[in-house]
Motif scaffolding. Structure first.
Motif, mmCIF file in Angstrom:
data_model
loop_
_atom_site.group_PDB
_atom_site.id
_atom_site.type_symbol
_atom_site.label_atom_id
_atom_site.label_comp_id
_atom_site.label_asym_id
_atom_site.label_seq_id
_atom_site.Cartn_x
_atom_site.Cartn_y
_atom_site.Cartn_z
ATOM 1 N N TRP A 785 0.786 -0.573 0.019
ATOM 2 C CA TRP A 785 -0.087 -0.099 0.048
ATOM 3 C C TRP A 785 0.827 1.553 0.040
ATOM 4 O O TRP A 785 0.669 2.337 -0.296
ATOM 5 N N ASP A 786 1.888 1.292 0.497
ATOM 6 C CA ASP A 786 2.354 2.322 0.594
ATOM 7 C C ASP A 786 4.079 2.875 0.254
ATOM 8 O O ASP A 786 5.017 3.772 -0.152
ATOM 9 N N GLU A 787 4.055 1.520 -0.706
ATOM 10 C CA GLU A 787 5.059 1.562 -2.227
ATOM 11 C C GLU A 787 5.407 2.411 -2.928
ATOM 12 O O GLU A 787 5.651 3.395 -3.765
ATOM 13 N N ASP A 788 3.781 2.667 -3.623
ATOM 14 C CA ASP A 788 3.387 3.376 -4.022
ATOM 15 C C ASP A 788 1.725 4.077 -4.575
ATOM 16 O O ASP A 788 0.929 4.128 -4.289
ATOM 17 N N HIS A 789 1.751 5.286 -4.365
ATOM 18 C CA HIS A 789 0.750 5.493 -3.049
ATOM 19 C C HIS A 789 -0.480 6.262 -4.590
ATOM 20 O O HIS A 789 -1.398 6.322 -4.746
ATOM 21 N N GLU A 790 0.000 6.917 -6.359
ATOM 22 C CA GLU A 790 -0.480 6.614 -7.467
ATOM 23 C C GLU A 790 -1.536 5.568 -6.737
ATOM 24 O O GLU A 790 -2.736 5.071 -7.677
ATOM 25 N N ARG A 791 -0.664 4.577 -7.165
ATOM 26 C CA ARG A 791 -1.281 2.763 -7.763
ATOM 27 C C ARG A 791 -2.692 2.741 -6.274
ATOM 28 O O ARG A 791 -3.149 2.307 -6.302
ATOM 29 N N ALA A 792 -2.108 3.414 -4.837
ATOM 30 C CA ALA A 792 -2.345 2.538 -4.178
ATOM 31 C C ALA A 792 -4.187 3.194 -4.226
ATOM 32 O O ALA A 792 -5.095 2.934 -4.295
ATOM 33 N N GLN A 793 -3.633 4.657 -4.573
ATOM 34 C CA GLN A 793 -4.970 5.451 -5.504
ATOM 35 C C GLN A 793 -6.309 4.957 -6.132
ATOM 36 O O GLN A 793 -7.114 4.806 -5.161
ATOM 37 N N ASP A 794 -5.884 4.815 -7.132
ATOM 38 C CA ASP A 794 -6.049 3.666 -8.092
ATOM 39 C C ASP A 794 -7.166 2.177 -7.071
ATOM 40 O O ASP A 794 -8.172 2.308 -7.865
ATOM 41 N N TYR A 795 -6.484 2.369 -6.159
ATOM 42 C CA TYR A 795 -7.520 1.074 -6.255
ATOM 43 C C TYR A 795 -7.855 1.393 -4.993
ATOM 44 O O TYR A 795 -9.185 0.443 -4.757
#
Length: 898
Positions: A785-795
């Protein structure tokens, strides 16, 4: 007694049916009896045998074509013929051909011995003049339920008997009833099957569909006629369960010894059951002790596919040391090691081995006389003696590399025989290893039996490979290609591919004896587990084999594979010289781009001029030579230089076939390298078309056939539930095979199998799958979750359908939301890592999410040392956390039953 077997099966011209009677010996060949037919559909076979009441025979049917077996029934659950009538003289069977059913997982020992465990028994012997027997399979039943028969006429209860005629489950999921034909007062029977409670007379559910009918045959005294009927159908929802995956070494309790052990595993089984879970999955537990260093912590590189790791011995279950000072010494050491946040592999194993050696000296004389030890030795001597010999010579010579064991490079049959004889000196020298494995075997069996009693599926892990220096490669080298290295092509875990260092399998040798090496290995595993994960199932279709002189995986090729001739390559329109394309593409611009300020050093030291470019100097022309030149611990700058030289060597478009110099294979991921960038646009287009055809279309049927030669043999070796790790570069044919064989796939939402998608849709998961959010090879849910904030936001927005900004770090409520959605998936099993379960509780979880990582696949020298940060006892006593888990599991429909 006369036995007549009848079955309807439409054969093609040149085919014939064979009746195969199975003996009690697992390794014995079936007793073959050719069958006869008049029309190619109705087949029969009559035998005369001497039989006794209350006994039985098992059998299956097969199709023979031109003298060899072309097809067989699903023999994991063969037909069973019981001799249940004391006055019988003639048995007639009317059978149905049995293929693997779509609900085959309900026949696995995971269900019949765990989840839906019921007491099975043969039919009571009756004294009927004429007997009708009805057999039917009903795998949907749960623990505490039984099958019964209700029907028309007084004898069948006139549909009114509260719980019908009681039936016997004489083999898993198959129920049988014996009827006195003389009491049936009409020419046919009309009936249905019902589910009844085991401890009461209430009918729980009636069978779906129309009433069944059976017309009674003409019978004489002493006749027994058996009808095998179509499976009973009930309106019961598909079973779904939840579970936890955790390495045994990661377990922590107040009494463990710095590493998890089989006693801790017992405690985890109890915790899983208390939270309504049905499964507990572990990583491989085999012995990996090769160098006695932390490098042995890698659990997928076993020195024996049978022996259990000595570190998992629960010393609490053994006799205490009688010497008080030594006992106090080891107790202080235990407390010190157990307080560490991670496993200190070297100290733990040195301490536990030292303790076991002192205990061996104290207890061996008594243990060696035990009946249980003698039984263990005889049952396991085939692998146990070579394993003990391997350990003995490994320690004697200070290396696991048996090529350096002067005089013992190959096993000596005479010495192995002496090591199995208690009267010899050699036996006494190796008996310590017998003692260790005896204790481990007893402790692991106790865990298994406890899990079954608590209806928890214990799930093991089958590594795809074995250590290059192992008991198996020492004693059975014919089964391995020792000149290659197994690995994986580039994937989400590693851009350069993975090099596991294992030898690849010589499948021609393995298939020559029906995969005996694999079936025996699985047979041993079934003594401890009821389900298993096949690590890298893609290896049974094809393995990624890397040359012995390569370090990373880019220079590998699939084996077996259909190499391409130069004429085939040219037919795609590739105009470049294919002879040149197998050599590293090295120019000044390539050197400048890779090495920058050290470019001149590379030109003067590592390469030499060739035509209009460069070639690697002979002393540096393989990755292994480069690796040796830089030593084990190069500086950071030299590491960059070394890795650049690796990349230079792999900067090719094709690799030569390992067995046929006239054939080539496109280099995996070649489009990311400069050799590809230097091609003309026309050649790039031609190469891309060739590449796509080769990797995604050319081999589908070929690899399907390869897998169907091997995997069915593994599937019928045991009744363990077969689950696969099917991640990576998955050929289209993989799901074809897995669906046909009912092998559960692995589904990870963050690693979708549908191309062009970022996240998998949980509702699309197949029922025959294991759903999870992370594995031992990936970051935990929180770390991801914390590796890539943009990816986490998309999820957060597209998968969880939340508004606003995704919170960081992941709060407990969000972790619980994700876990709840995983549990609601259609997958038969949802097995989450312990770390992901703990993520739902902010008070209980580890503060540093990064410290929960178990493995980093991109690092071939990763130290496997993760441990739980809290004791199992404390976790089990946290009522709020456990109630939360039970509520999540209950709400998803995955709670324990029975």
């Amino acid at each position: 007694m006369k036995l007549t077997f009848n079955i309807d099966y439409l054969t093609a011209y040149g085919e014939a049916l064979v009746l195969n009677i199975i003996s009690g010996e697992a390794t014995a060949k079936a007793e073959r009896h050719p069958m006869e037919t008049l029309d190619g559909r109705s087949w029969t076979c009559s035998l005369s045998r001497t039989v006794k009441p209350a006994t039985y025979i098992d059998y299956y049917y097969s199709v023979e074509r031109r003298g060899s077996e072309a097809r067989r029934e699903w023999d994991a659950m063969p037909h069973r013929l019981e001799f249940a009538n004391s006055r019988s003289a003639c048995h007639v069977m009317y059978d149905k051909w049995i293929d693997m059913p779509s609900d085959a997982l309900l026949y696995s020992s995971a269900f019949t011995e765990c989840v839906a465990r019921r007491k099975r028994e043969l039919s009571a012997v009756a004294d009927f003049g004429k007997m009708i027997r009805l057999k039917v399979r009903a795998p949907q039943l749960r623990a505490g339920q039984r099958l019964a028969l209700a029907g028309s006429g007084p004898y069948l209860g006139n549909w009114l008997k509260p719980a019908g005629l009681r039936m016997a489950e004489h083999t898993p999921n198959e129920w049988v009833v014996s009827l006195d034909a003389s009491k049936i007062d009409r020419p046919f029977m009309e009936f249905k099957f019902v589910i009844a409670g085991n401890d009461n007379d209430n009918i729980i559910m009636w069978e779906d569909g129309a009433n069944r009918t059976v017309t009674l045959p003409d019978m004489k005294a002493g006749d027994v006629v058996t009808y095998e009927l179509l499976q009973a159908e009930f309106g019961i929802s598909l079973w779904r369960g939840a579970g936890t995956v955790v390495p045994v070494f990661a377990l922590r309790s107040g009494g463990s010894y710095g590493v998890g052990d089989f006693g801790d595993l017992k405690a985890m089984v109890r915790w899983a059951a208390s939270t309504a879970q049905h499964a507990l999955q572990v990583l491989p537990v085999n012995d990996t002790t090769a160098t006695h260093t932390w490098r042995d912590s890698y659990p997928y590189s076993a020195i024996s596919t049978y022996a259990l790791h000595p570190q998992y011995t629960d010393l609490r279950q053994l006799a205490p040391l009688k010497d008080a000072k030594r006992r106090e010494h080891y107790e202080r050491l235990r407390q010190e090691l157990n307080a560490l946040p991670q496993v200190d592999y070297e100290r733990v194993n040195a301490a536990k081995t030292g303790y076991l050696r002192e205990l061996f000296a104290q207890e061996w004389q008594a243990v060696s006389r035990r009946v249980t030890y003698k039984r263990f030795f005889e049952a396991n001597r085939q692998w146990l003696v070579p394993y003990a010999a391997f350990c003995h010579y490994r320690d004697k010579h200070g290396t696991p590399d048996f090529s350096r064991w002067t005089g013992h490079e190959r096993p000596d049959d005479g010495e192995l025989k002496a090591m199995a004889n208690p009267q010899t000196k050699l036996y006494k020298e190796v008996a310590f290893w017998y003692y260790v494995q005896y204790n481990l075997d007893m402790q692991m069996r106790e865990v298994h039996e406890l899990a079954r009693d608590m209806k928890v599926i214990l799930k093991g892990d089958i590594p795809i490979g074995v250590s290059r220096t192992s008991v198996e490669t020492w004693t059975q080298p014919r089964y391995f290609n020792l000149d290659g290295q197994a690995g994986a092509p580039p994937d989400a875990f590693s851009a350069n591919g993975q090099n596991w260092g294992f030898p690849t399998y010589n499948w021609n040798e393995m298939m020559a004896d029906g995969c005996l090496w694999w079936t025996q290995r699985l047979g041993k595993m079934a003594e401890y587990f009821d389900a298993y994960r096949i690590d890298h199932i893609l290896g049974f279709f094809r393995i990624w084999e890397i040359p012995a002189d390569a370090v990373h995986g880019l220079l590998g090729q699939f084996v077996p594979a259909l190499g391409m001739t130069r004429e085939e390559i040219a037919a795609y329109g590739l105009q470049a010289d294919t002879g040149r394309l197998t050599k590293p593409y090295i120019t000044d611009s390539v050197i400048e781009a890779l090495f920058g300020e050290r470019a001149d050093e590379v030109r003067s030291t590592y390469v030499c001029p060739l035509d209009d470019g460069y070639a690697m100097r002979p002393e540096y022309d393989t990755q292994r030579k480069v690796e040796a030149a830089f030593g084990e611990k190069p500086s950071e700058a030299d590491t960059r230089l070394r890795d650049g030289l690796y990349a230079l060597i792999s900067n090719v478009l094709f690799v030569a076939d390992r067995t046929d110099a006239n054939k080539l294979h496109p280099r995996i991921a070649a489009q990311t390298d400069m050799a590809y960038a230097a091609l003309s646009d026309r050649d790039k287009t031609a190469f891309n078309r060739l590449y796509d055809d080769y990797f995604y279309r050319r081999h589908n049927q070929f690899w399907y056939n390869e897998a169907m030669r091997k995997l069915p043999l593994l599937g019928r070796a045991t009744r363990m539930l077969m689950c696969a790790e099917d991640l990576g570069m998955v050929p289209e044919c993989v799901p074809w095979v897995m669906n046909r064989l009912n092998i559960l796939s692995l589904e990870i939402q963050t690693m979708p199998k549908e191309s062009g998608t970022r996240f998998a849709h949980l509702s699309h998961y197949p029922y025959l799958s294991v759903c999870t959010m992370s594995t031992h090879d990936t970051p935990t849910m929180r770390a991801w979750w914390d590796e890539d904030h943009e990816r986490a936001q998309d999820y957060f927005t597209t998968m969880l359908h939340h508004d606003g900004t995704a919170p960081h770090p992941m709060p407990g409520w969000l972790a619980k939301d994700i876990v709840e959605r995983q549990l609601m998936s259609p997958s038969a099993l949802c097995i989450l890592t312990l770390q992901d379960w703990l993520a739902t509780d902010e008070k209980l979880r580890l503060a540093d999410a990064g410290a929960e990582r178990i493995n980093i696949p991109a690092n071939p020298h990763h130290y496997w040392r993760y441990r739980m940060h809290l004791d199992i006892e404390d976790m089990a006593q946290d009522q709020q956390f456990n109630a939360s888990l039970r509520a999540l599991i209950d709400g998803s429909g995955r709670r324990q039953e029975g």
